[in-house]
Structure formats: structure tokens, C-alpha cells
Design a protein around this motif. Structure first.
Motif, short mmCIF file in Angstrom:
data_model
loop_
_atom_site.label_atom_id
_atom_site.label_comp_id
_atom_site.label_asym_id
_atom_site.label_seq_id
_atom_site.Cartn_x
_atom_site.Cartn_y
_atom_site.Cartn_z
N SER A 28 0.85 -1.19 0.00
CA SER A 28 0.00 0.00 0.00
C SER A 28 0.89 1.24 0.00
O SER A 28 1.99 1.22 0.53
CB SER A 28 -0.92 0.03 1.22
N ALA A 29 0.39 2.29 -0.65
CA ALA A 29 1.15 3.53 -0.73
C ALA A 29 0.19 4.70 -0.74
O ALA A 29 -0.96 4.59 -1.20
CB ALA A 29 2.03 3.56 -1.98
N ASP A 57 0.05 8.71 -1.95
CA ASP A 57 0.65 9.81 -2.71
C ASP A 57 -0.12 11.09 -2.42
O ASP A 57 -1.36 11.10 -2.49
CB ASP A 57 0.56 9.54 -4.21
N HIS A 92 -4.48 6.65 -2.70
CA HIS A 92 -4.05 5.37 -2.14
C HIS A 92 -3.87 4.34 -3.26
O HIS A 92 -4.71 4.20 -4.14
CB HIS A 92 -5.08 4.85 -1.13
N VAL A 119 5.83 10.52 -0.69
CA VAL A 119 5.07 9.28 -0.75
C VAL A 119 5.40 8.41 0.46
O VAL A 119 6.55 8.33 0.87
CB VAL A 119 5.40 8.50 -2.04
N GLU A 120 4.37 7.79 1.02
CA GLU A 120 4.57 6.79 2.05
C GLU A 120 4.19 5.44 1.47
O GLU A 120 3.17 5.30 0.80
CB GLU A 120 3.70 7.09 3.27
N GLY A 121 5.00 4.43 1.71
CA GLY A 121 4.71 3.11 1.18
C GLY A 121 5.03 2.04 2.19
O GLY A 121 5.87 2.22 3.09
N GLU A 122 4.37 0.88 2.05
CA GLU A 122 4.60 -0.23 2.97
C GLU A 122 4.32 -1.54 2.26
O GLU A 122 3.37 -1.65 1.48
CB GLU A 122 3.69 -0.10 4.19
N VAL A 159 8.38 3.83 -5.04
CA VAL A 159 7.95 4.91 -4.16
C VAL A 159 8.58 6.15 -4.75
O VAL A 159 9.71 6.50 -4.47
CB VAL A 159 8.40 4.67 -2.71
N GLU A 196 8.92 -0.46 5.33
CA GLU A 196 8.23 0.81 5.17
C GLU A 196 9.15 1.86 4.58
O GLU A 196 10.35 1.90 4.86
CB GLU A 196 7.71 1.31 6.52
N SER A 197 8.53 2.72 3.77
CA SER A 197 9.21 3.91 3.25
C SER A 197 8.34 5.10 3.57
O SER A 197 7.15 5.11 3.25
CB SER A 197 9.41 3.80 1.74
N GLU A 198 8.92 6.07 4.24
CA GLU A 198 8.10 7.20 4.69
C GLU A 198 8.73 8.50 4.22
O GLU A 198 9.95 8.70 4.30
CB GLU A 198 7.99 7.20 6.21
#
Length: 895
Positions: A836-837, A839, A849, A869-872, A864, A886-888
Motif C-alpha cells: 500500500s502507498a 501519494d 491510495h 510518498v509513504e509506502g509499505e 515509491v 516501510e518507506s516514509e
């Protein structure tokens, strides 16, 4: 033609001018209205536009060799159209529309159907190098390189200076609208791209052998006795060292004329006998360099001022400074004759650290970068005494490969800075720049925690051992001391092991230096060079090919408190691979998560790999009397060990020796031959002892040796290593070892999963009873049995066990400022993923989403894209437990 010289005072010395060959053959050129097309190879075209049709034949700062063998090509002319066709590409120039380069008039089609149109952006460019990492904590933007997934590259040479008759550069006399472009159309053949580039710009010089050893450097107000003590400290502890750098405080700093960064006069308070000290270093097999910041020129307080001023026509009594001027051949000649050469001849300085940090444009000549001028001239000036072109300086842009080695700048002491350096090193191959020297351990900053710093320093030094140049360095800070013996226990041991490994690898590294010099193949290369079609190759930017035989993936993250281990993801390309140290077998074409303690250094050898090493990790870097050859089964291979005097240009005249190692493999039998040395044997030992190690092999049924000397054979089952050690033998003699398996194959493919689980449990921070039960319950097929331990183990510990047992994992990779979330599952384990991410949209109050889920595939990656952008990715194992990557974003986008 090479520019001519005479004895005029404004002419540079002959040694400062290369042997150019800039004029292409007449039958390689095709002209049309306002254009000249030069076919430099089937894949490389020079594209010139000049409304006066006065085209440039002088060498530019970048391109020196245009007189290349002329390939077959065809020319078709129409009333308003020109077509040039080679075996690899087709150029069309439609001058009926307009006699100029535009998107409508100029295009080139490659043999795979790719079409470049003038003005196209190179969207697939994979990056190149950079000038410096000064003031950057972590990753820094890279300049464009020559390698691109688009299959082509264009180098604009229009604004570069050209060499005039006096041997120095000058602006072109060309209309403002003129253009001078070089088009490379090699598709995905990246090594050919580099070869084509070097064919017209020049080779990488052969670097000195001693440069491949360990360097000590610290910005510190050392006295000669203090620095002697540091060198003696290495020697007393048998830690090899080959270069001692003397930073800027070697010279007088306090003066009435400027801030002290520039200096040419030894500070006799610190160095009362500089020549004697340098001689002592040489007696102890240590080379040295002095740091230069030449921007302030030469002022009256310098001992060289009076002579240099007179040379420049300045009355010394006027105390007028001799200003630095890279555009003036007179100044440049005096710079070497009055400043540089005497310090080499009288004090014994071996080479120079040109730490230029000032302006990028000379005020006296538009387009002249003083850094380029210094690199170019210093490099060539060394050849006056038969030494190889060698400097230590910052990257000056394309063409910098001719001036090794590079100083990447003042890095911060941080994990992000360490993680960037392998990426920078490998990607710089895309501009043929293979010889970087980084600040190993970081230059400045840091948190001051000795234990935390010690771990970072140890990991950095392991990377340094597997990088082009290994130079320990730090800034002038009393709380950062990188002498290896100033740490406790495991850290000191790891540092010593890495520094010893570095010197052991010198025979391999020096052969790779020869390969770079003669074949244009850098020591460190990105994975995509050899696997351009593999999606994973572009994701794995923090690992790299290390020479022809090895793949390096050093740890770049700190130890986790729950596992007490560092973790990193590694991609092994298709084929068979072996752990270089343990000999463990790995099937390629897959990712894996590797966990290791401080001593762990992930290096993999390809099947059939042959790696020659110095069996004695000594302070000197001479051609060894005892050679350890580490070989791996699984494939046929040959390796030609290269050796010469290590310092002079005599190799250009054939003064070198080679020794061939050849392996043939046929499943249950392996034959290894050490050939007799050939060529000029004057610089290698008359006799040499050999230790031949076969790693990753089963215990053999038979070992047959053909040699004129005795050999001792041993087998270590845990390391799966067979060792055959020979007494000293004349280097002209050949040796042969044949190994026959007891079973169907010599390859030791045993499953070591349980052993890895035991290693994990030994390191876990959890109750010993839990560890006992875990090992008793261990099952190699799946992780459903771990359900009972979900409450007593942390998520990080569960992840380590699951990744080790199933081979499936997840990670977040920082890749050119854009994170990538990757998932792998090579064994098709019962693992599911959910991505899920979020933007940020144009509306600052809304987010978009994105979601995806399913069974974890063998490999997939999720972008990402932006900083906002936040991604997981959530990975679920056997429906029992889950882990996430996770990328935040650091901050929201501005609206």
C-alpha cells in the motif's frame, strides 16, 4: 597532429602535452550542408554543425583520438537528405527542411529499432559520478553518465576548450550556433560503450601497485615524531600500511597574507627535517603525499617566492603575490619548476593531494576549470622521471578517468553516507571513472558514541577493503581517533582483519588494474553491466562486481538490538555462487537476506572463480614470494596474474610478467594448472611457494599432484576447503593438481539452513530456554512451527528466522532518491504480500491510495516515486505472523 613546442618561456614542457591523434581519416568523414559526420566506429558518430563549415580538428579537453580504424559504412545522398548507415545504426539528416540540427532534421535508428531524435532527453540514464560529497550527509545527486537503458548516449563537446599550438587549451573560434556532439549507440552493451568512449578519449593509466594498500590519513597538526608513532603503531601490530598522507598542516599556516589554506613552505616547528622524515617513511615501505590548496598562489612569506616572482617578471621587493592562473602557460610552467618538482626531488614527495575546493571557472579564460587543469598537468608531470601518471584529486568531469585517483570529498560520519559510497563507486564506472578514494570511516560529524562509531567504522573499513582505494581518514577532531588499536575487542579485530584482507588481495587487485588499463573494465562495476535484462540488477545498487571473479555486498546497516546482527539483502545473478570465506553454495537468480555479526563480510565468488592472493599480509606491496590461489568449482576458467615493477611506465615497453592459472571442471573432477611465469621476470621472485585452496568442494577421493616439489594436502570439512600447499619452486616451473570426487560431484551443495539458524539463535537477545526449544523444534520446511514462539520473539527475530528458513523476504532500497520496496520468494514458499502507498495529490488535504496484494512472487518491486510518498509492504508467512518494510516521506510536498 601533436602540438609543437619550443623553448619560449610561455610554452609548457613537452611532458605536459599528450601524444594526441585528433584528426580523423578523410574516408571516415561525410559532409553535408553545414554539417560534418565522422564515423568513429560502427556505433559512434561525431556530429558537427557549423554554419561557416569551418570544422574543428584540434583535440578538445575531452576527445584526443579521432583517427580510428574506419568501419564499413554506406552513404546515400538525395537533393535534401543525407543517410549514413553502419552495421549498428542509421543516421538521417534532412537538410531540406533546415540546414541545422533540430528534432525535424536529425535522427539515428539503432539496429534494435530504437530511434534517437535530436533533443531527446535520456530518460534511462543510469547516472555517473559527482565532483564532491562535501556538505552532504548521505546520498548526493549524480551527474549523467554514458550508460542508459535507452540504448544510446550523447556527449556535447561544443563548449569544451581545444589545445592550441603552445600545448595549452584555448577557446574555440566557432560561431555561437555551432555544435559538436558525439553519439554512442551501443544498446545495452555497457562495457562496449566504455570501450568506445575510451578509444577516443584515452586510456586509464596503470596505477602504482603501492596505491592498492592501506592508507592512513588524518587532518591533524601532526609533528613528524607523532606521525612516525602512528606508522610504528601499525608496524608493531602487524597491520599492513602502504601510504601515509600528510594533510595541510605540513606547511606554514599562520601568515600575514591569506587564511593559510594555501602553502608551499614546510612548517619547521612540526617537520624540522622533512626530507629525513620522508626518507624514513620510504625505508619503511611507506609512500607519502602532501595536501595542496593552491588557489591563493605564492606570497612573500614562502621560501619559493623570490625565484618564482622573478620567473614571472615580478620584482620580489614589491611583495606582489604570484597569483594562481590556470590559463597562463608561463605560470603553470613556473608552478611545476619552482614549487612542485623541487619538493619531489629534494624532499622525496611521492605524489600530490590536489584538494581544490574553489571556483569552477577560471577568471582568466572562460570555460577553463582550474581543477581540470591541475589534474591534467599534475598527472602528466609525474612522467618526467618515468613514473606513472598518478594524482589524488576531485573528479573534474568527463575525461577524468585519465587522471586517477579520485577524492570524493568530505563525507559525514553516518550510516547514510556509508550506504551511498558503494552506489557512487559502482555507478562512476558509467563515466569510466573506476579509481575512487573515499574517506573511510567518514570525515566529520558523528555522535561521539565510541561503541556506535566503532561499529560504523568497522563496516566502513570492510567496504574500504573491497573498494578501489582504501584510505582511512578523519577531520581535526580530538574525539574521533581511528587508529585501529584504540577500540575494544571485536571492533579492533574486525579492523585488523579487513586491513589484512586488503593487502592479501593486492595480486588480484593489481591484475584488475591492468585489466582496466588495457581493456577499459573498471574494478568496481554495477550489476547491470553483466545482467542488463534483469530487473533486479538495477535495484541492487549497493552491491557490485569486484573484479572479474567476485561480487561484493558489504554490510551497510547497523546491528539490530534484538538479533545482535546486521542484515542486508543480496541479489545473486543466474548461475552458481559460493560464499568466498565459507565456501557455502548458492543457486543464483534469487535474492537472499544475509545476517551477520561484526566479522561477517559478504563476498561471493562465481562458479569457477580464481582469486590470487598474497599469503603474507605485509606492510610492503611487492610481488609476493608466497601466493595463495583461492579457486571454486563449477566451471572452467583462466586467470592471468599480472606483475611488473609497480611504479614506472616500463610496462608500456613490455616489461611485465604473466602467470596463467587454468581450471577445467567436469562435475566429479577438477584439474588446476599453474603455468610457468612468462615475460620479463626481473621484478618477480626467482622462486615462489604456492598454496592452492579449493573452496566449496566435497572431501575428495583422490588428489593427484604433478610438480617438481613436495606438496601437502589437507581438507577442512566445515569450510568445505581442500588445500594443497607447495614448497617454493622456480617461477618458470608449472604445477598441476587434479581432484576427483568421492561421489557424483565435487560441489558441496549441502543445506546449511540449520547451521544458520543456530548462528541466529546464538546472537538473539532472548532467554536461553527459548533458544533451546526453538532449535529442538526446528523444521526446515516452512515456518508454521514458529506459531508457538510469536509471543516470546520480537518481529525482527521472527523475520530473521523466516527469511533464513524460507528464503522469502522484503526490503526497502534507497535508489537515487526514490525508494523501492522489493519482495522475493524464490522457493515459492506459502508467503503472501500486501502493498500500500499514499501519494499526495494536488489537493494538499487529499492523498491517493495505491494497493496490491497476492502470493509473494520470485521477485517484484514497487516504486515509491516522490519524496512525498509513504509506502509499505507487509509480508505474511504461513498465515502465522507478518513483517513489514516501510518507506516514509520526510516532508509533505509544497503546494
Amino acid at each position: 597532429m601533436t602540438p609543437t613546442h619550443d623553448d619560449r618561456p610561455d610554452a609548457l614542457a613537452d611532458r605536459h602535452v599528450p601524444d594526441f591523434d585528433p584528426v580523423a581519416a578523410d574516408d571516415a568523414t561525410v559532409t553535408g550542408p553545414n554539417v560534418r559526420i565522422t564515423v568513429l566506429s560502427a556505433r559512434v558518430l561525431r556530429l558537427e554543425y557549423d554554419p561557416t563549415e569551418t570544422f574543428e580538428d584540434r583535440p578538445s579537453q575531452l576527445v584526443w583520438y579521432r583517427d580510428r580504424p574506419v568501419p564499413d559504412f554506406a552513404v546515400t545522398r538525395g537533393d535534401d537528405r543525407l543517410v549514413v548507415e553502419t552495421d549498428a545504426l542509421t543516421l538521417e539528416y534532412d537538410h531540406g527542411i533546415e540546414a541545422a540540427f533540430t528534432a525535424e532534421t536529425l535522427s539515428i535508428e539503432l539496429e534494435d529499432g530504437t530511434v534517437w531524435t535530436y533533443g531527446d532527453e535520456n530518460e534511462g540514464n543510469l547516472g555517473g559520478a559527482l565532483r564532491t560529497v562535501d556538505e552532504v550527509d548521505g546520498a548526493a545527486p549524480l551527474e549523467d553518465g554514458l550508460v542508459s537503458t535507452d540504448g544510446w548516449a550523447v556527449v556535447d563537446d561544443t563548449d569544451r576548450l581545444v589545445f592550441g599550438e603552445d600545448g595549452w587549451v584555448e577557446p574555440r573560434d566557432a560561431p555561437e550556433s555551432s555544435e559538436d556532439l558525439y553519439f554512442f549507440g551501443d544498446g545495452q552493451d555497457y562495457e562496449t560503450r566504455l570501450a568506445d568512449f575510451r578509444a577516443i578519449t584515452g586510456e586509464v593509466p596503470m596505477i602504482p601497485r603501492w596505491a592498492l594498500g592501506n592508507w592512513w590519513s588524518r587532518y591533524w597538526e601532526y609533528t613528524q615524531d607523532e606521525l612516525r608513532g602512528v606508522v610504528e603503531g601499525f608496524d608493531e601490530r602487524d597491520i599492513p600500511l602502504s601510504v601515509a598522507v600528510i594533510d595541510m598542516d605540513w606547511h606554514v599556516v599562520d601568515n600575514a597574507y591569506h587564511d593559510g589554506w594555501t602553502g608551499w613552505t614546510w612548517n619547521d616547528e612540526y617537520f624540522p627535517d622533512p626530507a629525513g622524515f620522508v626518507e624514513w617513511l620510504h625505508d619503511n615501505d611507506i609512500k607519502t603525499t602532501l595536501n595542496l590548496h593552491p588557489a591563493e598562489g605564492v606570497h612573500p612569506h614562502e621560501t619559493q617566492y623570490a625565484d618564482f616572482a622573478e620567473f614571472m617578471g615580478i620584482d620580489p621587493d614589491s611583495e606582489e603575490p604570484v597569483e594562481f592562473d590556470a590559463a597562463d602557460p608561463q605560470f603553470l610552467r613556473g608552478y611545476f619548476e619552482h614549487l612542485i618538482n623541487p619538493m619531489e626531488d629534494e624532499e622525496g614527495v611521492d605524489f600530490w593531494w590536489i584538494d581544490w575546493q574553489q571556483w569552477e571557472q577560471s577568471p582568466e579564460m572562460d570555460g577553463l576549470d582550474p581543477l581540470w587543469a591541475l589534474n591534467h598537468l599534475h598527472s602528466l608531470d609525474r612522467t618526467r622521471t618515468g613514473k606513472r601518471p598518478f594524482i589524488f584529486s576531485r573528479w573534474p568531469g568527463l575525461g577524468g578517468h585519465r587522471y586517477p585517483i579520485g577524492f570524493s570529498g568530505d563525507s559525514y560520519i553516518s550510516w547514510p553516507s556509508l550506504r551511498f559510497q558503494p552506489h557512487l563507486t559502482a555507478t562512476s564506472a558509467n563515466v569510466a571513472y573506476g579509481w575512487w578514494s573515499h574517506d573511510i570511516g567518514g570525515h566529520m560529524g558523528g555522535e561521539g558514541d565510541p561503541q556506535a562509531f566503532g561499529e560504523l567504522y568497522a563496516r566502513w573499513t570492510q567496504f574500504g577493503a573491497l573498494s578501489p582505494i582504501n584510505r582511512i581518514h578523519t577531520t581535526k577532531h580530538p574525539f574521533v581517533d581511528k587508529r585501529p588499536w584504540e577500540f575494544d575487542g571485536a571492533i579492533t579485530e574486525t579492523l585488523e582483519d579487513a586491513l589484512s584482507l586488503r593487502h592479501e588481495l593486492i595480486p588480484y587487485l593489481y591484475t584488475m588494474a591492468w585489466r582496466d588499463h588495457t581493456e577499459g573494465v573498471p574494478l568496481v562495476r554495477p550489476m547491470y553491466y553483466h545482467h542488463p535484462e534483469a530487473e533486479a540488477a538495477e535495484e541492487s545498487v549497493h552491491q557490485y562486481y569486484f573484479g572479474s571473479e567476485l561480487l561484493a555486498a558489504p554490510h551497510l546497516s547497523e546491528r539490530d538490538d534484538e538479533t545482535n546482527l546486521a542484515r542486508r539483502s543480496v541479489w545473486l545473478p543466474e548461475g552458481e555462487w559460493f560464499d568466498f570465506v565459507t565456501g557455502e553454495y548458492h543457486e543464483g537468480g534469487r535474492w537472499l537476506a544475509r545476517y551477520g555479526d561484526l566479522a561477517d563480510l559478504p563476498v561471493y565468488a562465481k562458479a569457477g572463480a580464481i582469486v590470487p592472493m598474497d599469503a603474507d599480509a605485509r606492510a610492503d606491496t611487492e610481488n609476493p614470494e608466497r601466493l595463495r590461489i583461492v579457486a571454486f568449482p563449477g566451471a572452467d576458467n583462466t586467470f592471468d596474474l599480472y606483475e611488473d615493477d609497480g611504479t614506472t611506465t616500463a610496462h608500456r615497453d613490455g616489461a611485465y610478467a604473466t602467470t596463467e592459472f587454468a581450471q577445467t571442471f567436469d562435475g566429479d573432477r577438477l584439474t588446476f594448472e599453474i603455468g610457468g611465469a612468462e615475460g620479463d621476470l626481473s621484478e618477480i621472485p626467482d622462486e615462489r611457494a604456492y598454496e592452492l585452496q579449493f573452496r566449496g568442494v566435497t572431501e575428495p577421493a583422490d588428489v593427484d599432484v604433478e610438480a617438481p616439489v613436495e606438496a601437502e594436502t589437507t581438507y577442512a570439512a566445515e569450510e568445505a576447503t581442500l588445500t594443497v600447499a607447495f614448497d617454493a619452486v622456480a617461477v618458470e616451473e608449472g604445477l598441476t593438481v587434479s581432484v576427483t570426487a568421492a561421489g557424483e560431484s565435487l560441489l558441496d551443495r549441502r543445506d546449511r539452513t540449520r547451521s544458520h539458524v543456530e548462528t541466529l539463535l546464538e546472537s538473539f537477545r532472548t532467554h536461553v530456554t527459548v533458544k533451546d526449544h526453538l532449535l529442538a523444534d526446528f523444521e526446515p520446511d516452512g515456518v508454521a512451527w514458529l506459531a508457538e514462539y510469536v509471543r516470546v520473539l520480537s518481529t525482527v527475530q521472527l523475520r530473521a528466522l523466516a527469511e533464513t528458513i524460507t528464503g522469502a523476504g522484503v526490503d526497502v532500497l534507497d535508489h537515487d532518491d526514490a525508494d523501492r520496496l522489493v519482495v522475493w520468494n524464490p522457493e515459492d514458499a506459502p508467503v503472501t504480500y500486501q502493498f500500500s502507498a499514499f501519494d499526495w495529490t494536488e489537493d494538499p488535504f487529499r492523498m491517493e491510495h495505491t494497493a496490491d496484494r497476492g502470493d509473494a512472487p520470485a521477485f517484484t518491486a514497487f516504486d515509491v516515486h516522490e519524496a512525498a510518498v509513504e509506502g509499505e509492504v507487509r509480508l505474511e508467512y504461513d498465515g502465522v505472523f507478518a513483517v513489514t518494510a516501510e518507506s516514509e516521506a520526510e516532508e509533505k510536498p509544497e503546494h
